[in-house]
Enzyme design. Structure first.
Site, PDB file in Angstrom:
ATOM      1  N   ALA A  23      29.769  39.227  40.824  1.00  0.00           N
ATOM      2  CA  ALA A  23      29.774  37.768  40.603  1.00  0.00           C
ATOM      3  C   ALA A  23      29.417  37.005  41.882  1.00  0.00           C
ATOM      4  CB  ALA A  23      31.149  37.329  40.081  1.00  0.00           C
ATOM      5  N   ALA A  24      30.228  37.181  42.941  1.00  0.00           N
ATOM      6  CA  ALA A  24      30.033  36.374  44.157  1.00  0.00           C
ATOM      7  C   ALA A  24      28.702  36.704  44.839  1.00  0.00           C
ATOM      8  CB  ALA A  24      31.206  36.579  45.112  1.00  0.00           C
ATOM      9  N   ARG A  34      17.328  29.478  45.502  1.00  0.00           N
ATOM     10  CA  ARG A  34      16.988  28.123  45.029  1.00  0.00           C
ATOM     11  C   ARG A  34      16.837  27.124  46.179  1.00  0.00           C
ATOM     12  NH1 ARG A  34      20.458  29.159  40.556  1.00  0.00           N
ATOM     13  NH2 ARG A  34      22.205  28.259  41.664  1.00  0.00           N
ATOM     14  N   SER A  51      25.291  41.804  38.680  1.00  0.00           N
ATOM     15  CA  SER A  51      25.362  40.533  37.965  1.00  0.00           C
ATOM     16  C   SER A  51      25.718  40.693  36.480  1.00  0.00           C
ATOM     17  CB  SER A  51      24.014  39.805  38.110  1.00  0.00           C
ATOM     18  OG  SER A  51      24.099  38.501  37.575  1.00  0.00           O
ATOM     19  N   CYS A  55      34.360  39.736  32.737  1.00  0.00           N
ATOM     20  CA  CYS A  55      35.226  38.943  31.845  1.00  0.00           C
ATOM     21  C   CYS A  55      34.885  39.181  30.377  1.00  0.00           C
ATOM     22  CB  CYS A  55      35.077  37.459  32.157  1.00  0.00           C
ATOM     23  SG  CYS A  55      35.144  37.076  33.910  1.00  0.00           S
ATOM     24  N   ASP A 298      36.555  38.027  44.823  1.00  0.00           N
ATOM     25  CA  ASP A 298      37.870  38.659  44.704  1.00  0.00           C
ATOM     26  C   ASP A 298      38.370  39.306  45.991  1.00  0.00           C
ATOM     27  OD1 ASP A 298      37.920  37.910  42.080  1.00  0.00           O
ATOM     28  OD2 ASP A 298      38.090  39.929  41.244  1.00  0.00           O
ATOM     29  N   ASN A 320      32.565  32.423  41.684  1.00  0.00           N
ATOM     30  CA  ASN A 320      31.291  31.714  41.599  1.00  0.00           C
ATOM     31  C   ASN A 320      31.249  30.491  42.505  1.00  0.00           C
ATOM     32  OD1 ASN A 320      29.180  32.730  39.577  1.00  0.00           O
ATOM     33  ND2 ASN A 320      31.143  33.212  38.627  1.00  0.00           N
ATOM     34  N   TYR A 441      41.303  10.260  20.834  1.00  0.00           N
ATOM     35  CA  TYR A 441      42.105  10.529  19.629  1.00  0.00           C
ATOM     36  C   TYR A 441      41.305  10.267  18.360  1.00  0.00           C
ATOM     37  CZ  TYR A 441      44.985   9.598  15.586  1.00  0.00           C
ATOM     38  OH  TYR A 441      45.471   9.602  14.299  1.00  0.00           O
TER      39      TYR A 441
HETATM   40  C1  LIG Z   1      38.492  42.934  31.987  1.00  0.00           C
HETATM   41  C2  LIG Z   1      38.381  41.756  32.894  1.00  0.00           C
HETATM   42  C3  LIG Z   1      38.435  40.473  32.368  1.00  0.00           C
HETATM   43  C4  LIG Z   1      38.336  39.376  33.202  1.00  0.00           C
HETATM   44  N1  LIG Z   1      38.400  38.130  32.648  1.00  0.00           N
HETATM   45  C5  LIG Z   1      38.286  37.046  33.443  1.00  0.00           C
HETATM   46  C6  LIG Z   1      38.283  35.747  32.877  1.00  0.00           C
HETATM   47  O1  LIG Z   1      38.362  35.580  31.650  1.00  0.00           O
HETATM   48  N2  LIG Z   1      38.196  34.680  33.712  1.00  0.00           N
HETATM   49  C7  LIG Z   1      38.069  34.826  35.073  1.00  0.00           C
HETATM   50  O2  LIG Z   1      37.969  33.818  35.790  1.00  0.00           O
HETATM   51  N3  LIG Z   1      38.050  36.068  35.636  1.00  0.00           N
HETATM   52  C8  LIG Z   1      38.151  37.162  34.863  1.00  0.00           C
HETATM   53  N4  LIG Z   1      38.102  38.423  35.421  1.00  0.00           N
HETATM   54  C9  LIG Z   1      37.978  38.554  36.883  1.00  0.00           C
HETATM   55  C10 LIG Z   1      36.521  38.514  37.303  1.00  0.00           C
HETATM   56  O3  LIG Z   1      35.821  39.506  36.628  1.00  0.00           O
HETATM   57  C11 LIG Z   1      36.436  38.737  38.806  1.00  0.00           C
HETATM   58  O4  LIG Z   1      37.130  37.679  39.418  1.00  0.00           O
HETATM   59  C12 LIG Z   1      35.010  38.774  39.297  1.00  0.00           C
HETATM   60  O5  LIG Z   1      34.326  39.870  38.775  1.00  0.00           O
HETATM   61  C13 LIG Z   1      34.995  38.853  40.823  1.00  0.00           C
HETATM   62  O6  LIG Z   1      33.699  39.011  41.253  1.00  0.00           O
HETATM   63  P1  LIG Z   1      33.368  39.608  42.689  1.00  0.00           P
HETATM   64  O7  LIG Z   1      31.882  39.616  42.804  1.00  0.00           O
HETATM   65  O8  LIG Z   1      34.137  38.894  43.721  1.00  0.00           O
HETATM   66  O9  LIG Z   1      33.957  41.078  42.710  1.00  0.00           O
HETATM   67  P2  LIG Z   1      33.766  42.395  41.732  1.00  0.00           P
HETATM   68  O10 LIG Z   1      33.524  41.905  40.375  1.00  0.00           O
HETATM   69  O11 LIG Z   1      34.921  43.215  42.045  1.00  0.00           O
HETATM   70  O12 LIG Z   1      32.433  43.004  42.332  1.00  0.00           O
HETATM   71  C14 LIG Z   1      32.380  43.602  43.575  1.00  0.00           C
HETATM   72  C15 LIG Z   1      31.259  44.601  43.599  1.00  0.00           C
HETATM   73  O13 LIG Z   1      31.118  45.109  44.922  1.00  0.00           O
HETATM   74  C16 LIG Z   1      30.962  46.524  44.877  1.00  0.00           C
HETATM   75  N5  LIG Z   1      31.405  47.079  46.159  1.00  0.00           N
HETATM   76  C17 LIG Z   1      32.675  47.164  46.624  1.00  0.00           C
HETATM   77  N6  LIG Z   1      32.683  47.736  47.844  1.00  0.00           N
HETATM   78  C18 LIG Z   1      31.397  48.021  48.147  1.00  0.00           C
HETATM   79  C19 LIG Z   1      30.766  48.618  49.264  1.00  0.00           C
HETATM   80  N7  LIG Z   1      31.476  49.019  50.319  1.00  0.00           N
HETATM   81  N8  LIG Z   1      29.438  48.768  49.249  1.00  0.00           N
HETATM   82  C20 LIG Z   1      28.695  48.355  48.183  1.00  0.00           C
HETATM   83  N9  LIG Z   1      29.242  47.783  47.083  1.00  0.00           N
HETATM   84  C21 LIG Z   1      30.579  47.608  47.074  1.00  0.00           C
HETATM   85  C22 LIG Z   1      31.862  46.905  43.698  1.00  0.00           C
HETATM   86  O14 LIG Z   1      31.541  48.197  43.231  1.00  0.00           O
HETATM   87  C23 LIG Z   1      31.489  45.824  42.712  1.00  0.00           C
HETATM   88  O15 LIG Z   1      30.309  46.163  42.051  1.00  0.00           O
HETATM   89  C24 LIG Z   1      38.186  39.552  34.604  1.00  0.00           C
HETATM   90  C25 LIG Z   1      38.127  40.840  35.145  1.00  0.00           C
HETATM   91  C26 LIG Z   1      38.209  41.932  34.297  1.00  0.00           C
HETATM   92  C27 LIG Z   1      38.144  43.310  34.890  1.00  0.00           C
END
Ligand SMILES: Cc1cc2nc3c(=O)[nH]c(=O)nc-3n(C[C@H](O)[C@H](O)[C@H](O)COP(=O)(O)OP(=O)(O)OC[C@H]3O[C@@H](n4cnc5c(N)ncnc54)[C@H](O)[C@@H]3O)c2cc1C
Length: 466
Positions: A23-24, A34, A51, A55, A298, A320, A441
């Site tokens: 995500a991030a 952009r 990407s 969720c 995260d 995001n 309302y």
């Molecule tokens: C089942 C589920 C449901 C969810 N529902 C919601 C929701 O409804 N609403 C909401 O706000 N949030 C929800 N979340 C949380 C949301 O998915 C996360 O907050 C979001 O994915 C965070 O994105 P991120 O990019 O920070 O980290 P991640 O999604 O953890 O992505 C990090 C990526 O970095 C990679 N990585 C890690 N270390 C390394 C490294 N050393 N070298 C290369 N790559 C690496 C990982 O493999 C992963 O691909 C949910 C999560 C899950 C699991």
């Protein structure tokens, strides 16, 4: 290691290296692409896809979304067409800030390369906690985080012989998996070691939610609290779960959903400061304590806008916003991310559960003089055929008269009310200001005095009486 191979050669473009691609990381990439910022973006991920919506995984497992590819927001080619380079199956093993380089290992060949950066963004996210339960490595014991985890779980529940499941952990991900399994006609046991499921809510609200879930599940869902799993039994695959209170539960699969921890080890090794729960500490521009290293998503600590304390609330919504903020600052512009309220929403078979800000429990912990009101009302005019109950709890500081938080659940529009409170908190409103809010309302949408405003009026009356 390839001897001193620098993957990116020197040229005039700023070299932006991003580690992590769910995500991030993609958000930073998209925002930079952009912008007019002249840069070469290289995104590295240890996965074979970027990407995608974690969720959406519970809804894929449920069957609402048939094709997992639909959870992919942007494909590597879409970024590459615009000039970014996406490196799949590449893990960052080390950050060396003194030389402004990272070590990247190919997860298939094991070959390590040096990659130089001008600016680095760490978006490594979080991973599921796997508790040290006996035989935890048996087959058919899953966690849910990555796209492939969702596919594996779905494949298992599609097998004809899969009839029973155990979910360990009663957090929001556990609840979403519970819904998916229930809707696939499995008999499900949820085991939560705390006295209440959904510990992000106040205990009495969690208990009401638990009762509602069990009530609407036709005897197919069993929620066990105050007990924990101590071992798994089975030949090569899990067949039974044993709890600390001696319960033996037969099962065809187990999902462990007991929480996540930040992937912050490579940051720590590089001397980057960590904070709450070992998440990476950043300022409001997403800068770490080391120059030209940013972090978002995260893997970072959050600042709570009500408690004014550091916290860790890993959510896709924040990831995001933080990614966008990081990209703006990386490109030399200015943006500041103020912090979070922890606003969240989930559902179970038509029941919506949502909250923002502080619960009563947390507000008291932080020393607020707490006053609350909880009420259950119809979400629309009572005579409308689709009017449903909604329970709202408002948390207010009596001395400052400031709104601290709200929790809502029910078959009605709970999140609409919670989002309204989130806006009020962001605007630093007092309860007196809030109860004059001009909400919409009409009978199909609300009541003449919206249930949220009724809760606010009750608190206001209590404050005046005391
Ligand atoms: C089942 C589920 C449901 C969810 N529902 C919601 C929701 O409804 N609403 C909401 O706000 N949030 C929800 N979340 C949380 C949301 O998915 C996360 O907050 C979001 O994915 C965070 O994105 P991120 O990019 O920070 O980290 P991640 O999604 O953890 O992505 C990090 C990526 O970095 C990679 N990585 C890690 N270390 C390394 C490294 N050393 N070298 C290369 N790559 C690496 C990982 O493999 C992963 O691909 C949910 C999560 C899950 C699991």
């Amino acid at each position: 290691m390839d001897n001193n191979i620098a993957e990116n050669s020197k040229n005039d473009l700023q070299k932006i290296v991003i580690i992590g691609g769910v995500a991030a990381g993609p958000k930073i990439t998209a925002k930079l692409l952009r912008s007019n910022f002249a840069c070469q973006i290289d995104l590295y991920t240890e996965e074979d896809m970027i990407s995608y919506s974690s969720c959406g995984l519970p809804y894929f497992i449920e069957g609402l979304i048939e094709d997992p590819q639909r959870l992919i927001v942007r494909r590597p080619e879409q970024f590459e067409e615009k000039g970014a380079k996406i490196h799949l199956n590449k893990r960052c093993t080390k950050i060396i800030p003194e030389e402004k380089k990272v070590l990247i290992q190919d997860t298939k060949s094991g070959i390590i390369k040096e990659v130089f950066y001008d600016k680095l963004a760490i978006t490594t996210g979080a991973r599921p906690i796997i508790p040290p339960i006996e035989n935890v490595h048996l087959k058919n014991i899953f966690t849910l985080r990555k796209l492939q985890d969702g596919i594996n779980i779905k494949n298992k529940i599609k097998e004809k012989e899969t009839k029973k499941a155990v979910i360990i952990g009663g957090g929001y991900i556990g609840i979403e998996i519970l819904e998916a399994f229930y809707k696939n006609d499995l008999e499900v046991f949820m085991i939560e070691q705390n006295p209440h499921i959904l510990p992000i809510f106040d205990p009495e609200i969690s208990d009401m939610i638990k009762e509602s879930i069990v009530d609407i599940s036709n005897g197919k869902v069993h929620i066990i609290t105050d007990d924990s799993v101590v071992s798994f039994e089975g030949k090569d695959k899990v067949e039974r779960v044993i709890t600390s209170k001696g319960q033996i539960i037969d099962t065809d699969l187990v999902v462990i959903a007991v929480g996540v921890i930040p992937n912050s080890e490579i940051a720590k090794d590089a001397g980057i400061e960590l904070g709450f729960k070992n998440a990476i500490r950043v300022n409001n521009r997403m800068q770490t304590n080391i120059k030209d290293i940013y972090a978002a998503g995260d893997c970072i600590e959050n600042f709570h806008l009500v408690s004014k304390n550091y916290c860790w609330i890993p959510l896709g919504s924040s990831a995001n916003k933080e990614g966008r903020c990081a990209a703006i600052n990386i490109s030399g512009q200015y943006d500041a991310f103020p912090g979070v309220l922890g606003s969240a929403v989930t559902r179970y078979d038509g029941l919506t559960m949502s909250l923002t800000g502080l619960t009563e429990t947390d507000a008291k912990k932080y020393g607020f003089e707490v006053i609350t009101s909880t009420m259950t009302k119809k979400d629309k005019a009572g005579y409308m055929p689709d009017a449903e109950n909604i329970t709202i709890k408002l948390v207010v500081d009596k001395r400052l008269r400031k709104i601290l938080g709200a929790q809502a659940f029910g078959s009605g529009d709970a999140d609409k009310r919670v989002n309204t409170v989130a806006s009020a908190i962001m605007a630093d409103q007092t309860i007196d200001e809030f109860l004059h809010l001009d909400m919409t309302y009409a009978p199909p949408f609300s009541t003449a005095v919206d249930p949220l405003l009724s809760a606010a009026l009750v608190i206001n009356n209590q404050i005046f009486k005391s």
